[in-house]
Design a protein around this motif. Structure first.
Motif, PDB file in Angstrom:
ATOM      1  N   LEU A  42       0.832  -1.212   0.000  1.00  0.00           N
ATOM      2  CA  LEU A  42       0.000   0.000   0.000  1.00  0.00           C
ATOM      3  C   LEU A  42       0.864   1.259   0.000  1.00  0.00           C
ATOM      4  O   LEU A  42       0.568   2.232  -0.706  1.00  0.00           O
ATOM      5  CB  LEU A  42      -0.916   0.020   1.235  1.00  0.00           C
ATOM      6  N   VAL A  43       1.926   1.228   0.806  1.00  0.00           N
ATOM      7  CA  VAL A  43       2.806   2.401   0.863  1.00  0.00           C
ATOM      8  C   VAL A  43       3.442   2.659  -0.507  1.00  0.00           C
ATOM      9  O   VAL A  43       3.456   3.796  -0.998  1.00  0.00           O
ATOM     10  CB  VAL A  43       3.894   2.225   1.954  1.00  0.00           C
ATOM     11  N   TYR A  44       3.926   1.585  -1.147  1.00  0.00           N
ATOM     12  CA  TYR A  44       4.556   1.765  -2.463  1.00  0.00           C
ATOM     13  C   TYR A  44       3.530   2.220  -3.503  1.00  0.00           C
ATOM     14  O   TYR A  44       3.831   3.075  -4.342  1.00  0.00           O
ATOM     15  CB  TYR A  44       5.239   0.467  -2.922  1.00  0.00           C
ATOM     16  N   LEU A  45       2.333   1.656  -3.440  1.00  0.00           N
ATOM     17  CA  LEU A  45       1.284   2.061  -4.387  1.00  0.00           C
ATOM     18  C   LEU A  45       0.920   3.527  -4.203  1.00  0.00           C
ATOM     19  O   LEU A  45       0.786   4.279  -5.169  1.00  0.00           O
ATOM     20  CB  LEU A  45       0.024   1.200  -4.189  1.00  0.00           C
ATOM     21  N   LEU A  46       0.777   3.927  -2.939  1.00  0.00           N
ATOM     22  CA  LEU A  46       0.420   5.325  -2.670  1.00  0.00           C
ATOM     23  C   LEU A  46       1.540   6.259  -3.125  1.00  0.00           C
ATOM     24  O   LEU A  46       1.281   7.335  -3.680  1.00  0.00           O
ATOM     25  CB  LEU A  46       0.132   5.532  -1.179  1.00  0.00           C
ATOM     26  N   ALA A  47       2.797   5.830  -2.902  1.00  0.00           N
ATOM     27  CA  ALA A  47       3.924   6.665  -3.339  1.00  0.00           C
ATOM     28  C   ALA A  47       3.885   6.847  -4.858  1.00  0.00           C
ATOM     29  O   ALA A  47       4.093   7.952  -5.369  1.00  0.00           O
ATOM     30  CB  ALA A  47       5.249   6.044  -2.902  1.00  0.00           C
ATOM     31  N   GLU A  48       3.587   5.772  -5.598  1.00  0.00           N
ATOM     32  CA  GLU A  48       3.485   5.873  -7.060  1.00  0.00           C
ATOM     33  C   GLU A  48       2.336   6.775  -7.475  1.00  0.00           C
ATOM     34  O   GLU A  48       2.447   7.563  -8.409  1.00  0.00           O
ATOM     35  CB  GLU A  48       3.291   4.487  -7.696  1.00  0.00           C
ATOM     36  N   ARG A  49       1.204   6.631  -6.759  1.00  0.00           N
ATOM     37  CA  ARG A  49       0.036   7.458  -7.094  1.00  0.00           C
ATOM     38  C   ARG A  49       0.367   8.939  -6.880  1.00  0.00           C
ATOM     39  O   ARG A  49       0.052   9.788  -7.711  1.00  0.00           O
ATOM     40  CB  ARG A  49      -1.164   7.037  -6.240  1.00  0.00           C
ATOM     41  N   PHE A  50       1.040   9.238  -5.765  1.00  0.00           N
ATOM     42  CA  PHE A  50       1.370  10.645  -5.500  1.00  0.00           C
ATOM     43  C   PHE A  50       2.415  11.176  -6.486  1.00  0.00           C
ATOM     44  O   PHE A  50       2.423  12.365  -6.798  1.00  0.00           O
ATOM     45  CB  PHE A  50       1.801  10.844  -4.039  1.00  0.00           C
ATOM     46  N   LYS A  51       3.290  10.270  -6.978  1.00  0.00           N
ATOM     47  CA  LYS A  51       4.240  10.709  -8.014  1.00  0.00           C
ATOM     48  C   LYS A  51       3.459  11.133  -9.262  1.00  0.00           C
ATOM     49  O   LYS A  51       3.770  12.142  -9.898  1.00  0.00           O
ATOM     50  CB  LYS A  51       5.188   9.557  -8.382  1.00  0.00           C
ATOM     51  N   ALA A  52       2.450  10.332  -9.621  1.00  0.00           N
ATOM     52  CA  ALA A  52       1.643  10.631 -10.816  1.00  0.00           C
ATOM     53  C   ALA A  52       0.839  11.917 -10.597  1.00  0.00           C
ATOM     54  O   ALA A  52       0.786  12.785 -11.481  1.00  0.00           O
ATOM     55  CB  ALA A  52       0.713   9.456 -11.124  1.00  0.00           C
ATOM     56  N   THR A  53       0.216  12.041  -9.424  1.00  0.00           N
ATOM     57  CA  THR A  53      -0.618  13.235  -9.213  1.00  0.00           C
ATOM     58  C   THR A  53       0.243  14.496  -9.101  1.00  0.00           C
ATOM     59  O   THR A  53      -0.216  15.590  -9.420  1.00  0.00           O
ATOM     60  CB  THR A  53      -1.548  13.084  -7.980  1.00  0.00           C
ATOM     61  N   GLN A  54       1.500  14.321  -8.680  1.00  0.00           N
ATOM     62  CA  GLN A  54       2.383  15.500  -8.642  1.00  0.00           C
ATOM     63  C   GLN A  54       2.608  16.043 -10.065  1.00  0.00           C
ATOM     64  O   GLN A  54       2.615  17.256 -10.283  1.00  0.00           O
ATOM     65  CB  GLN A  54       3.712  15.134  -7.997  1.00  0.00           C
ATOM     66  N   ARG A  55       2.728  15.114 -11.007  1.00  0.00           N
ATOM     67  CA  ARG A  55       2.882  15.551 -12.411  1.00  0.00           C
ATOM     68  C   ARG A  55       1.640  16.303 -12.856  1.00  0.00           C
ATOM     69  O   ARG A  55       1.729  17.317 -13.563  1.00  0.00           O
ATOM     70  CB  ARG A  55       3.135  14.348 -13.326  1.00  0.00           C
ATOM     71  N   VAL A  56       0.465  15.775 -12.463  1.00  0.00           N
ATOM     72  CA  VAL A  56      -0.789  16.469 -12.797  1.00  0.00           C
ATOM     73  C   VAL A  56      -0.800  17.855 -12.152  1.00  0.00           C
ATOM     74  O   VAL A  56      -1.225  18.846 -12.768  1.00  0.00           O
ATOM     75  CB  VAL A  56      -2.024  15.651 -12.334  1.00  0.00           C
ATOM     76  N   GLY A  57      -0.313  17.933 -10.917  1.00  0.00           N
ATOM     77  CA  GLY A  57      -0.285  19.216 -10.196  1.00  0.00           C
ATOM     78  C   GLY A  57       0.540  20.260 -10.943  1.00  0.00           C
ATOM     79  O   GLY A  57       0.123  21.422 -11.072  1.00  0.00           O
TER      80      GLY A  57
END
Ligand code: PRE
Length: 126
Positions: A42-57
């Motif tokens: 879960l931690v790794y998945l969330l880290a990947e998700r936040f990496k992706a959303t940072q690009r969107v940001g």
């Protein structure tokens, strides 16, 4: 090798030590071993998700787009609720969990946008 916090983790840590039979403790530890693997994932998945959303940001900040996209959220929540039902997970929990993550993402987007516009708001520590 540098010691990380994960190296200090004691998988046998329990307030139940000495209070339950060895058999029950062994069974509990076996199930907890799976829980530990799932939590790490879960931690790794969330880290990947936040990496992706940072690009969107950054994309949104560069193009002056609003941090939130309510239309997208409605579609995401409806989809996740359906997936949760199929997976026998409480859809209300799935919705709450996604909303919790999205609200954090929006906070990050806002901080990126404020920063991009020369402000000094740094609420998300970005
Ligand atoms: O897809 C976007 O536009 C995002 O900013 C990502 C995201 C999300 O975390 O999934 C976050 C905020 C938006 O309101 C919708 C979705």
């Amino acid at each position: 090798m540098t010691e990380t916090s994960a190296d200090e983790f004691d998988p046998a840590a329990s307030s139940l030590a000495g209070k339950i039979s060895d058999d029950v403790m062994q069974e509990l530890l076996a199930v907890r071993s799976s829980i530990d693997n799932i939590d790490a994932t879960l931690v790794y998945l969330l880290a990947e998700r936040f990496k992706a959303t940072q690009r969107v940001g950054y994309l949104k900040a560069e193009h002056d787009l609003p941090p939130a996209d309510p239309g997208r959220e409605v579609a995401q929540i409806a989809r996740l609720r359906r997936l949760a039902e199929d997976a026998h997970l409480d859809p209300a929990f799935a919705e709450k969990f996604l909303n919790f993550i999205i609200s954090e993402v929006i906070r990050h987007h806002q901080a990126i946008s404020d920063n991009h516009n020369g402000g000094n708001s740094n609420a998300a520590g970005l």
